[in-house]
Write a protein that holds these residues in place. Structure first.
Motif, mmCIF file in Angstrom:
data_model
loop_
_atom_site.group_PDB
_atom_site.id
_atom_site.type_symbol
_atom_site.label_atom_id
_atom_site.label_comp_id
_atom_site.label_asym_id
_atom_site.label_seq_id
_atom_site.Cartn_x
_atom_site.Cartn_y
_atom_site.Cartn_z
ATOM 1 N N GLN A 34 66.800 17.726 91.531
ATOM 2 C CA GLN A 34 67.173 18.795 91.079
ATOM 3 C C GLN A 34 66.530 19.795 91.693
ATOM 4 O O GLN A 34 67.426 20.807 91.726
ATOM 5 C CB GLN A 34 66.595 18.611 89.589
ATOM 6 C CG GLN A 34 67.217 20.082 88.608
ATOM 7 C CD GLN A 34 68.600 19.771 88.381
ATOM 8 O OE1 GLN A 34 69.072 18.517 88.466
ATOM 9 N NE2 GLN A 34 69.396 20.736 88.085
ATOM 10 N N GLY A 38 70.166 20.356 93.229
ATOM 11 C CA GLY A 38 70.802 20.903 91.571
ATOM 12 C C GLY A 38 71.339 19.697 90.991
ATOM 13 O O GLY A 38 70.967 18.677 91.007
ATOM 14 N N ASP A 39 72.062 20.274 89.950
ATOM 15 C CA ASP A 39 72.840 19.402 88.921
ATOM 16 C C ASP A 39 73.229 18.164 89.595
ATOM 17 O O ASP A 39 73.892 17.998 90.807
ATOM 18 C CB ASP A 39 73.920 19.990 88.110
ATOM 19 C CG ASP A 39 73.240 20.818 87.138
ATOM 20 O OD1 ASP A 39 71.960 20.732 86.778
ATOM 21 O OD2 ASP A 39 73.890 21.687 86.581
ATOM 22 N N GLU A 41 75.904 15.512 90.337
ATOM 23 C CA GLU A 41 77.420 15.294 90.131
ATOM 24 C C GLU A 41 77.870 14.290 90.753
ATOM 25 O O GLU A 41 79.034 14.054 91.127
ATOM 26 C CB GLU A 41 78.118 16.799 91.067
ATOM 27 C CG GLU A 41 77.554 18.108 90.311
ATOM 28 C CD GLU A 41 78.029 18.279 88.946
ATOM 29 O OE1 GLU A 41 79.178 17.687 88.497
ATOM 30 O OE2 GLU A 41 77.339 19.142 88.285
ATOM 31 N N LYS A 63 69.767 17.890 84.254
ATOM 32 C CA LYS A 63 70.861 18.866 84.269
ATOM 33 C C LYS A 63 70.820 20.309 83.595
ATOM 34 O O LYS A 63 70.039 20.277 82.709
ATOM 35 C CB LYS A 63 72.009 18.051 83.682
ATOM 36 C CG LYS A 63 73.246 18.828 84.284
ATOM 37 C CD LYS A 63 74.368 17.957 83.643
ATOM 38 C CE LYS A 63 75.630 18.640 84.174
ATOM 39 N NZ LYS A 63 76.869 17.901 84.239
ATOM 40 N N GLY A 64 70.960 21.247 84.369
ATOM 41 C CA GLY A 64 70.891 22.533 83.907
ATOM 42 C C GLY A 64 69.683 23.289 84.286
ATOM 43 O O GLY A 64 69.569 24.549 84.059
ATOM 44 N N LYS A 65 68.457 22.447 84.506
ATOM 45 C CA LYS A 65 67.331 23.180 85.075
ATOM 46 C C LYS A 65 67.572 23.718 86.191
ATOM 47 O O LYS A 65 68.112 23.237 87.246
ATOM 48 C CB LYS A 65 66.173 22.082 85.151
ATOM 49 C CG LYS A 65 64.714 22.638 85.428
ATOM 50 C CD LYS A 65 63.755 21.529 85.222
ATOM 51 C CE LYS A 65 63.644 20.919 83.845
ATOM 52 N NZ LYS A 65 63.010 21.883 83.034
ATOM 53 N N SER A 66 67.062 25.018 86.656
ATOM 54 C CA SER A 66 67.027 25.831 87.748
ATOM 55 C C SER A 66 66.431 24.971 89.006
ATOM 56 O O SER A 66 65.294 24.313 88.749
ATOM 57 C CB SER A 66 66.709 27.226 87.693
ATOM 58 O OG SER A 66 65.466 27.196 87.552
#
Length: 86
Positions: A34, A38-39, A41, A63-66
Motif C-alpha cells: 500500500q 497504493g490500492d 487493483e 485499500k483507501g489508506k494513503s
C-alpha cells in the motif's frame, strides 16, 4: 528512525533474528504494498494458492489508506516488532 525512511525500516526487518508471526508478516506485506504502490487493483489469485491469496487479502485490507499513512504504519510496526525480533 526517521518517519520518512521506509528503506531504513525495510533494512531493519532483514536484521530480525527471529521470524514474526504470519499475521504480522502479512500485515507488513500489505502495508508495504500500500505504501509503495497504493490500492490493490490486481486480480485475485485463483486456485489453491493460499499464500498468494493471503497476501492479496492483506494488501486489499488497506485499500483507501494513503501511501503516507501506510508508510507510517509500516515503520511503526517494524519498530514494534524489532523489540522482540532483534
Amino acid at each position: 528512525m526517521s518517519t520518512e525512511n521506509l528503506e531504513q525500516a525495510i533494512a531493519l526487518t532483514k536484521k530480525f533474528t527471529s521470524k514474526p508471526s504470519n499475521e504480522n508478516l502479512l500485515k507488513l506485506y500489505g502495508l508495504y504494498k500500500q505504501a509503495t504502490i497504493g490500492d490493490n487493483e490486481e486480480e485475485r489469485p485463483g486456485g489453491f494458492d493460499f499464500k498468494a491469496a493471503a497476501k492479496y487479502n492483506s494488501w486489499l485490507s488497506f485499500k483507501g489508506k494513503s501511501k503516507e499513512e501506510a508508510k507510517q504504519e509500516y515503520i511503526e510496526l517494524v519498530e514494534l516488532l524489532s523489540k522482540s525480533h532483534l
